[in-house]
Design a protein around this motif. Structure first.
Motif, PDB file in Angstrom:
ATOM      1  N   ILE A 142       0.834  -1.201   0.000  1.00  9.11           N
ATOM      2  CA  ILE A 142       0.000   0.000   0.000  1.00  9.11           C
ATOM      3  C   ILE A 142       0.868   1.250   0.000  1.00  9.11           C
ATOM      4  O   ILE A 142       0.610   2.206  -0.718  1.00  9.11           O
ATOM      5  N   LYS A 143       1.915   1.235   0.806  1.00 10.77           N
ATOM      6  CA  LYS A 143       2.829   2.373   0.909  1.00 10.77           C
ATOM      7  C   LYS A 143       4.222   1.831   1.120  1.00 10.77           C
ATOM      8  O   LYS A 143       4.481   1.144   2.101  1.00 10.77           O
ATOM      9  N   GLY A 144       5.096   2.077   0.168  1.00 11.42           N
ATOM     10  CA  GLY A 144       6.487   1.676   0.316  1.00 11.42           C
ATOM     11  C   GLY A 144       7.345   2.902   0.506  1.00 11.42           C
ATOM     12  O   GLY A 144       7.394   3.752  -0.373  1.00 11.42           O
ATOM     13  N   GLY A 145       7.977   3.007   1.634  1.00 13.66           N
ATOM     14  CA  GLY A 145       8.865   4.143   1.889  1.00 13.66           C
ATOM     15  C   GLY A 145      10.310   3.690   1.841  1.00 13.66           C
ATOM     16  O   GLY A 145      10.599   2.534   1.578  1.00 13.66           O
ATOM     17  N   ARG A 146      11.219   4.600   2.103  1.00 14.94           N
ATOM     18  CA  ARG A 146      12.639   4.243   2.090  1.00 14.94           C
ATOM     19  C   ARG A 146      12.954   3.215   3.168  1.00 14.94           C
ATOM     20  O   ARG A 146      13.743   2.308   2.954  1.00 14.94           O
ATOM     21  N   THR A 147      12.295   3.315   4.326  1.00 13.90           N
ATOM     22  CA  THR A 147      12.575   2.408   5.430  1.00 13.90           C
ATOM     23  C   THR A 147      11.349   1.614   5.861  1.00 13.90           C
ATOM     24  O   THR A 147      11.453   0.419   6.134  1.00 13.90           O
ATOM     25  N   ILE A 148      10.187   2.241   5.932  1.00 17.10           N
ATOM     26  CA  ILE A 148       8.978   1.591   6.441  1.00 17.10           C
ATOM     27  C   ILE A 148       7.952   1.451   5.321  1.00 17.10           C
ATOM     28  O   ILE A 148       7.752   2.371   4.531  1.00 17.10           O
ATOM     29  N   GLY A 149       7.281   0.288   5.290  1.00 12.49           N
ATOM     30  CA  GLY A 149       6.243   0.061   4.293  1.00 12.49           C
ATOM     31  C   GLY A 149       5.019  -0.578   4.923  1.00 12.49           C
ATOM     32  O   GLY A 149       5.107  -1.244   5.959  1.00 12.49           O
TER      33      GLY A 149
END
Length: 181
Positions: A142-149
């Motif tokens: 749903i949301k992929g960030g640099r560190t947390i997804g």
């Protein structure tokens, strides 16, 4: 590229991506040793094509990777009496494992070469009892960030009824902490 393991003539749409079913292939042979993984999505494609064994938990419980692309995974499972809890319905832990594997493959398919990840949190809602039958877990980042997804997974039965919905918060690991995972 979306790779799928679907039976001939059958079509399925996963959020706008059409896939074809093809015959089941062998799972390959495992050595029992933990080897460093190549680029995660490439490694998962090898599992799908039957060129590499699935994770041991998938073999133990009978999960089959059906389709994979970056940020999406589809895993099939045939629930049987041997998967029942003391009350006779499918054990919630098995449903949780099914969703966890699908979400893990979906997230793993997004990490770069040399990266790994770990699950920080896992939540599941059980919405309908299951005794036996085919289940399909469809996971998507749903949301992929640099560190947390954030990853979600819907588990449906063979009548396309929602059986469970799960979510997972994952942390991408880099450098020394990613080695050997």
């Amino acid at each position: 590229m979306f790779i799928s393991r679907l039976a001939p003539g059958q079509r399925e749409t996963l959020e706008g991506i059409t896939t074809r079913r093809r015959p089941e292939q062998g799972a390959g042979k495992g050595t029992g040793k933990m080897n460093p993984m190549p680029k995660p999505l490439d490694a998962i494609h090898r599992v799908l094509r039957g060129e590499a064994p699935p994770p041991p938990i998938a073999t133990l419980l009978g999960f089959t990777l059906m389709a994979i692309e970056s940020g999406r995974a589809v895993v099939a499972f045939e629930a049987a009496e041997r998967h029942a809890n003391p009350l006779g319905t499918l054990h919630g832990g098995v449903l949780c494992d099914l969703a966890d594997l699908a979400m893990g493959w979906a997230y793993a398919a997004t990490v770069a070469d040399g990266e790994s990840f770990t699950t920080l949190e896992l939540k599941i809602n059980f919405l309908r009892p299951v005794w036996e039958g085919k289940l399909l877990a469809v996971a998507r980042v749903i949301k992929g960030g640099r560190t947390i997804g954030l990853v979600e997974c819907d588990v449906t039965d063979d009548q396309d009824r929602l059986v469970a919905r799960a979510s997972s918060t994952c942390m991408t690991l880099r450098g020394d902490v990613a080695k050997g995972r």
